[in-house]
Design an enzyme around this catalytic site. Structure first.
Site: not given
Ligand code: NAD
Ligand code: DAU
Length: 350
Positions: A131-133, A156, A160
Site C-alpha cells: 500500500t502507499d500508506e 495497519y 504493511k
Molecule cells: P480485504 O480485507 O478485502 O481482503 C483480505 C483477504 O485476506 C480476505 O479475503 C481475508 O479473508 C484474507 N485473510 C485475512 N487474514 C488472513 C489469514 N491470516 N490467512 C489467510 N487469509 C487471510 O483486503 P483488500 O482491500 O482486498 O486488500 C488486499 C491487499 O491489497 C492487502 O494486502 C492490502 O494491504 C492491499 N491494498 C489494499 C488497498 C485498498 O484500497 N483496499 C490499496 C492498496 C493495497
Molecule cells: O491508500 C491505500 C489504503 O486505502 C489501503 O492500503 C487500505 O487497505 C484501504 O483501507 C485504504 O485506507 P484508507 O484509510 O485511506 O481508506 P478508508 O476507506 O478507510 O478511508 C478513506 C478516507 O475516508 C480516509 O481519509 C478516512 C475517511 N473516512 C473513512 C471512513 C470509513 C471517513 O471520513 N469516514 C468513514 O466512515
C-alpha cells in the site's frame, strides 16, 4: 506450467485478481488461499469458481504445516500475496491482529516459498501487494515515488511496511525473487462496506448518516479496482524482479468533494430530488493519526511497463454504484449479522 498461489483471493482486490487470471490465462492453475475472515467472501467468485483451472484452499497464513501442504500438493511456482488485515480503523482497535496476519503471515509465506523453491529460484516469483500508506502522509504538495522513505503512521501501515521489509530482506539474504507494488486507495464492486465508498453507498441506500471524519479535507488518490488488477497482471509478467512499483490513479479527491459527487450520482440513480443525500452528511470525531494526504507518482510503471488507468473516476464510481444497486443481496448478506455490531462499536459514540 504455472501454478500460482493467490492469497486473500476471496477479499475485495484479491477476487478481481483471481477472476482476471482464471479467465485470461486458462493454462495457469490458480489456487486461491484464504482463511475467510469477515472480509473474505466466496460469493465474490461465484461466477468463476467452477473453472477447471481454479481451486480454493481455506487456510490460515499462520498455519505453517497447511502452507507446506498447499505448496507441495499444488506444486506452487509463483505467489501473488494479497491476504491481509486491511482496514485502518480496525488496526487502531486491535493492532495485534495486523501483526499476526500481515507480518507473521507474510514471513510464513516467505519461508514456505524459500523451502519449496530451493531447486531453481529463477523460475519463481513472489509478488507482494502493498500500500502507499507505508510512506506516511504528504503535505499539500508532492507525490510518493518508489524512493520516498517509509514513514508509516497507523498500526495497519506499520504492519504493511514491516511485511515489505521482510520481503525485500528475503530477496537480499536468500535470493528469493520478489516484486512489490504499493498502490493507492481502490474502489469498485465487492468492496467491504467498512471502507469509505461502499459504507457511504450502503448508508445512502439505508438513509443513514454519512460519517465524515474530522474536517473532511483529507485527500486520497482513488483507483478503480479492475485497473489495479490489470496493473498486477502487467507487473507479474513484465516487472523487474527485485523491483518496486507505485500504482495510482492520478486521481486525487478531498473526502468531502468525493462524498458530494457520490451523493449527486446516488440521487440521480435513485430518482431522489437533488441534495437529498447531501443532507445525510455528518461531521464526526476524527480518526487518530489520520494521514492528511496520499498521492502516487505512477510514472515508473507507466514508462517501464506501459500501464495506465483505463476509466475516469466519474465512470468508475458510476459503475460501482450500479453494481451495489444491482447486488443488494450481496450487500444484505454482508450487512446482516456481525456487521451491525461492528457498525455500532465504531460509529455509535463518534
Ligand atoms: P480485504 O480485507 O478485502 O481482503 C483480505 C483477504 O485476506 C480476505 O479475503 C481475508 O479473508 C484474507 N485473510 C485475512 N487474514 C488472513 C489469514 N491470516 N490467512 C489467510 N487469509 C487471510 O483486503 P483488500 O482491500 O482486498 O486488500 C488486499 C491487499 O491489497 C492487502 O494486502 C492490502 O494491504 C492491499 N491494498 C489494499 C488497498 C485498498 O484500497 N483496499 C490499496 C492498496 C493495497
Ligand atoms: O491508500 C491505500 C489504503 O486505502 C489501503 O492500503 C487500505 O487497505 C484501504 O483501507 C485504504 O485506507 P484508507 O484509510 O485511506 O481508506 P478508508 O476507506 O478507510 O478511508 C478513506 C478516507 O475516508 C480516509 O481519509 C478516512 C475517511 N473516512 C473513512 C471512513 C470509513 C471517513 O471520513 N469516514 C468513514 O466512515
Amino acid at each position: 506450467m504455472k501454478s500460482i498461489l493467490i492469497t486473500g483471493g476471496a477479499g475485495f482486490i484479491g477476487s478481481h485478481v483471481v477472476r482476471l487470471f482464471v479467465t485470461k490465462f486458462p493454462s495457469y492453475k490458480i489456487i486461491n488461499l484464504d482463511v475467510l475472515t469477515y472480509a473474505g467472501n466466496l460469493e465474490n467468485l461465484s461466477d468463476i469458481d467452477k473453472s477447471p483451472n481454479y481451486a480454493f484452499e481455506k487456510v490460515n497464513l499462520l498455519d505453517v504445516p497447511e502452507l507446506d501442504r498447499v505448496f507441495l500438493e499444488h506444486g506452487i511456482t509463483d505467489v501473488i500475496h494479497l491476504a491481509a488485515e486491511s482496514h485502518v480503523d480496525r488496526s487502531i482497535e486491535a493492532p495485534l491482529d495486523f501483526v499476526y496476519t500481515n507480518i507473521v503471515g507474510t514471513v510464513n509465506l516467505l519461508n514456505a516459498a524459500k523451502k519449496h523453491w530451493k531447486e531453481d529460484l529463477s523460475k519463481h516469483l513472489l509478488y507482494h501487494v502493498s500500500t502507499d500508506e507505508v510512506y506516511g502522509a504528504l503535505g499539500a504538495t508532492g507525490f510518493f515515488t518508489e524512493e520516498t522513505p517509509y514513514h508509516p503512521n497507523s498500526p495497519y501501515s506499520a504492519s504493511k511496511a514491516s511485511s515489505d521489509h521482510f520481503v525485500r530482506a528475503y530477496g537480499e539474504t536468500y535470493d528469493l525473487p520478489f516484486v512489490i507494488t504499493n498502490c493507492s486507495n481502490n474502489y469498485g464492486p465487492y468492496h467491504f462496506p467498512e471502507k469509505l465508498i461502499p459504507l457511504f453507498i450502503n448508508n445512502i441506500i439505508e438513509k443513514k448518516p454519512l460519517p465524515v471524519y474530522g474536517d473532511g479535507l483529507y485527500t486520497r488518490d482513488w483507483l478503480f479496482v479492475k485497473d489495479h488488477a490489470r496493473a498486477i497482471e502487467v507487473v507479474f509478467h513484465k516487472g523487474k524482479p527485485g523491483g518496486t512499483y507505485n500504482i495510482g490513479g492520478f486521481n486525487e479527491w478531498r473526502n468531502i468533494d468525493l462524498v458530494k459527487l457520490l451523493c449527486k450520482q446516488m440521487d440521480e440513480k435513485l430518482g431522489n430530488p437533488a441534495g437529498t443525500s447531501d443532507n445525510l452528511i455528518t461531521y464526526v470525531k476524527d480518526r487518530p493519526g489520520h494521514d492528511r494526504r496520499y498521492a502516487i507518482d505512477a510514472t515508473k510503471i507507466n514508462k517501464e511497463l506501459g500501464w495506465e488507468p483505463s476509466v475516469t473516476f466519474e465512470e468508475g464510481l458510476s459503475e460501482t454504484i450500479d453494481w451495489y444497486l444491482n447486488n443488494k443481496k450481496w450487500l444484505n448478506n454482508i450487512t446482516s449479522g456481525d456487521y451491525q455490531q461492528y457498525y455500532n462499536k465504531m460509529y455509535h459514540n463518534r
